[in-house]
Design a protein around this motif. Structure first.
Motif, short mmCIF file in Angstrom:
data_model
loop_
_atom_site.label_atom_id
_atom_site.label_comp_id
_atom_site.label_asym_id
_atom_site.label_seq_id
_atom_site.Cartn_x
_atom_site.Cartn_y
_atom_site.Cartn_z
N GLU A 1 -1.62 -4.13 3.19
CA GLU A 1 -2.05 -2.82 3.75
C GLU A 1 -0.73 -2.59 4.76
O GLU A 1 -0.27 -3.66 5.28
CB GLU A 1 -3.25 -2.58 4.58
CG GLU A 1 -4.63 -2.55 3.56
CD GLU A 1 -4.68 -1.26 3.30
OE1 GLU A 1 -4.15 -0.12 3.61
OE2 GLU A 1 -5.83 -1.06 2.60
N GLY A 2 -0.52 -1.54 5.19
CA GLY A 2 0.18 -1.18 6.53
C GLY A 2 1.91 -1.69 6.04
O GLY A 2 2.59 -1.48 7.15
N VAL A 3 2.29 -1.69 4.76
CA VAL A 3 3.50 -1.90 4.47
C VAL A 3 4.34 -1.39 3.42
O VAL A 3 3.37 -0.72 2.45
CB VAL A 3 3.90 -3.55 4.37
CG1 VAL A 3 3.56 -4.38 5.46
CG2 VAL A 3 3.07 -4.13 3.23
N THR A 4 5.46 -1.13 3.09
CA THR A 4 6.26 -0.51 2.30
C THR A 4 7.05 -1.36 1.30
O THR A 4 6.97 -2.64 1.10
CB THR A 4 7.11 0.62 2.92
OG1 THR A 4 8.39 -0.36 3.20
CG2 THR A 4 6.60 1.10 4.11
N ARG B 1 0.84 -1.30 0.11
CA ARG B 1 0.10 -0.01 0.02
C ARG B 1 0.99 1.24 -0.06
O ARG B 1 0.50 2.19 -0.55
CB ARG B 1 -0.75 0.03 1.28
CG ARG B 1 -1.75 1.11 1.58
CD ARG B 1 -2.41 1.80 0.32
NE ARG B 1 -3.48 0.55 -0.16
CZ ARG B 1 -4.38 0.94 -1.10
NH1 ARG B 1 -4.49 2.20 -1.62
NH2 ARG B 1 -5.14 -0.06 -1.30
N VAL B 2 1.87 1.35 0.93
CA VAL B 2 2.62 2.60 1.06
C VAL B 2 4.05 2.41 0.07
O VAL B 2 5.12 2.08 0.41
CB VAL B 2 3.14 2.66 2.15
CG1 VAL B 2 4.10 4.05 2.51
CG2 VAL B 2 1.97 2.78 3.19
N ASP B 3 3.64 2.36 -1.23
CA ASP B 3 4.86 2.16 -2.38
C ASP B 3 4.45 3.12 -3.52
O ASP B 3 3.32 3.01 -4.17
CB ASP B 3 4.84 0.51 -2.44
CG ASP B 3 6.19 0.31 -3.64
OD1 ASP B 3 6.64 1.06 -4.17
OD2 ASP B 3 6.19 -0.93 -3.61
N PRO B 4 5.49 3.83 -4.17
CA PRO B 4 5.07 4.42 -5.43
C PRO B 4 4.74 3.39 -6.36
O PRO B 4 4.24 3.94 -7.36
CB PRO B 4 6.58 5.07 -5.48
CG PRO B 4 7.10 5.29 -4.26
CD PRO B 4 6.64 4.23 -3.53
#
Length: 370
Positions: A337-340, A309-312
């Protein structure tokens, strides 16, 4: 929760477009100040506390404590010497009194270094083998690093985890990197390594009839591109393609690039730096190997896409899923969710990474008929 996620994403995108962010963080360029910009770092930390799982935050904190330099502000040798997320995982393990020995973290898998055929000669590779007599299905794996940095050692945990979960021999390939070997050297190596593996699988307990492709980030792009090239060259069809947060298109203005422009450990400025080192000219950005979503995809093997989820690069996976479905290719994507970016190899300390590796293994085993 979706409403909060939308607000956070909008805030991140808005903040990163403000002139003061760029002015403050560009001030250190060329001055010897190679640390990550204070404003972007503050934004990433604030948003991370809201968006990330606790165990993922702990990894990023451990990485920050290793004092990595901002890749977009340094040269290639310095970037290759930077602390990695794998280093951060090991630091956390030691902090918690746990072993960093890969054989203890992933029991039942052995590894040995060797070589495979590349596009212009033999290249290094690492062979991971599950316990037992075999023959085992085989996965040719390509590591991440923007086609410029990292190697099979940095991504050891990912390849080892796939070998364990899929009960397959994994051949992790150290393809040639830019800027010493610019585009498309890595793609030539990837295809050559796949051909070599199919021809030689029996020599390392592999089942030649069951050979899949896998890769992470830049390597996820290589895995997908190799499947297309293998089809076009009338080579043996890969049993499956596993692509973990792959690069699938060349625009840096997708929803996730804007939303995660200041994210860690991968952000928009870093991707621009990688592309600058990879290509001789901007015309090459139009090549189908960098724009897989526009390539001819019909007839490919089944595909698994894993995104964070937290990834360009999250939108790259979503766009690839859509393109594959339009081409009638069987595909399943799971977004965590919740990870990069880079979470997949952190299974020793991140729960979602363990879940993702188990999912990848399940998909591969199904494709192999196990």
């Amino acid at each position: 929760m979706p409403h909060l996620r939308f607000q956070v994403a909008a805030l991140s995108a808005l903040l990163f477009t403000l002139p003061f962010v760029h002015a403050a963080d560009d001030a250190g360029k060329g001055t010897g100040n190679e640390q990550p910009g204070k404003v972007k770092t503050a934004i990433a930390k604030t948003l991370g506390k809201i968006r990330l799982d606790g165990d993922m935050l702990a990894v990023l904190k451990a990485h920050e404590n290793l004092r990595p330099k901002a890749i977009e502000k340094i040269d290639v040798p310095a970037a290759r010497a930077n602390p990695t997320i794998a280093d951060a995982v090991n630091a956390l393990l030691r902090q918690n009194g746990r072993s960093t020995d890969p054989a203890q973290l992933v029991p039942g898998v052995t590894s040995i270094d060797g070589t495979v055929q590349g596009g212009a000669g033999m290249i290094p590779a690492r062979f991971y083998t599950p316990a037992g007599p075999g023959p085992f299905p085989v996965v040719v794996y390509f590591h991440g690093g923007g086609w410029v940095i990292a190697d099979k050692q940095v991504y050891d945990a990912s390849a080892r985890g796939i070998a364990k979960q899929a009960q397959a021999v994994v051949v992790s390939v150290d393809y040639r990197q830019a800027p010493e070997n610019k585009f498309p050297a890595a793609w030539d190596d990837a295809l050559a390594a796949y051909k070599w593996t199919v021809a030689n699988a029996a020599s390392f307990k592999g089942d030649v009839s069951r050979v899949a492709l896998a890769g992470e980030s830049a390597g996820g792009n290589l895995a997908l591109a190799t499947a297309i090239s293998a089809r076009d060259a009338n080579l043996q069809k890969p049993a499956h393609v596993l692509a973990i947060y792959p690069v699938t298109q060349s625009s840096l203005n997708t929803e996730s690039y804007l939303e995660n422009a200041a994210a860690q450990p991968l952000n928009r400025a870093m991707v621009e730096w990688f592309i600058d080192k990879l290509l001789d000219n901007k015309e090459q950005l139009k090549d189908w190997r960098l724009n897989l979503i526009d390539a001819k995809l019909a007839g490919l093997s089944s595909v698994t896409l894993i995104s964070a989820r937290v990834d360009p690069l999250r939108s790259d996976s979503a766009k690839m899923e859509e393109a594959l479905k339009k081409a009638d290719v069987l595909v399943e994507r799971r977004d965590y969710e919740g990870v990069t970016h880079e979470f997949f190899g952190a299974a020793a300390v991140v729960e979602k990474a363990r879940n993702a590796q188990a999912f990848a293994g399940e998909r591969l085993r199904k494709a192999f008929g196990n």
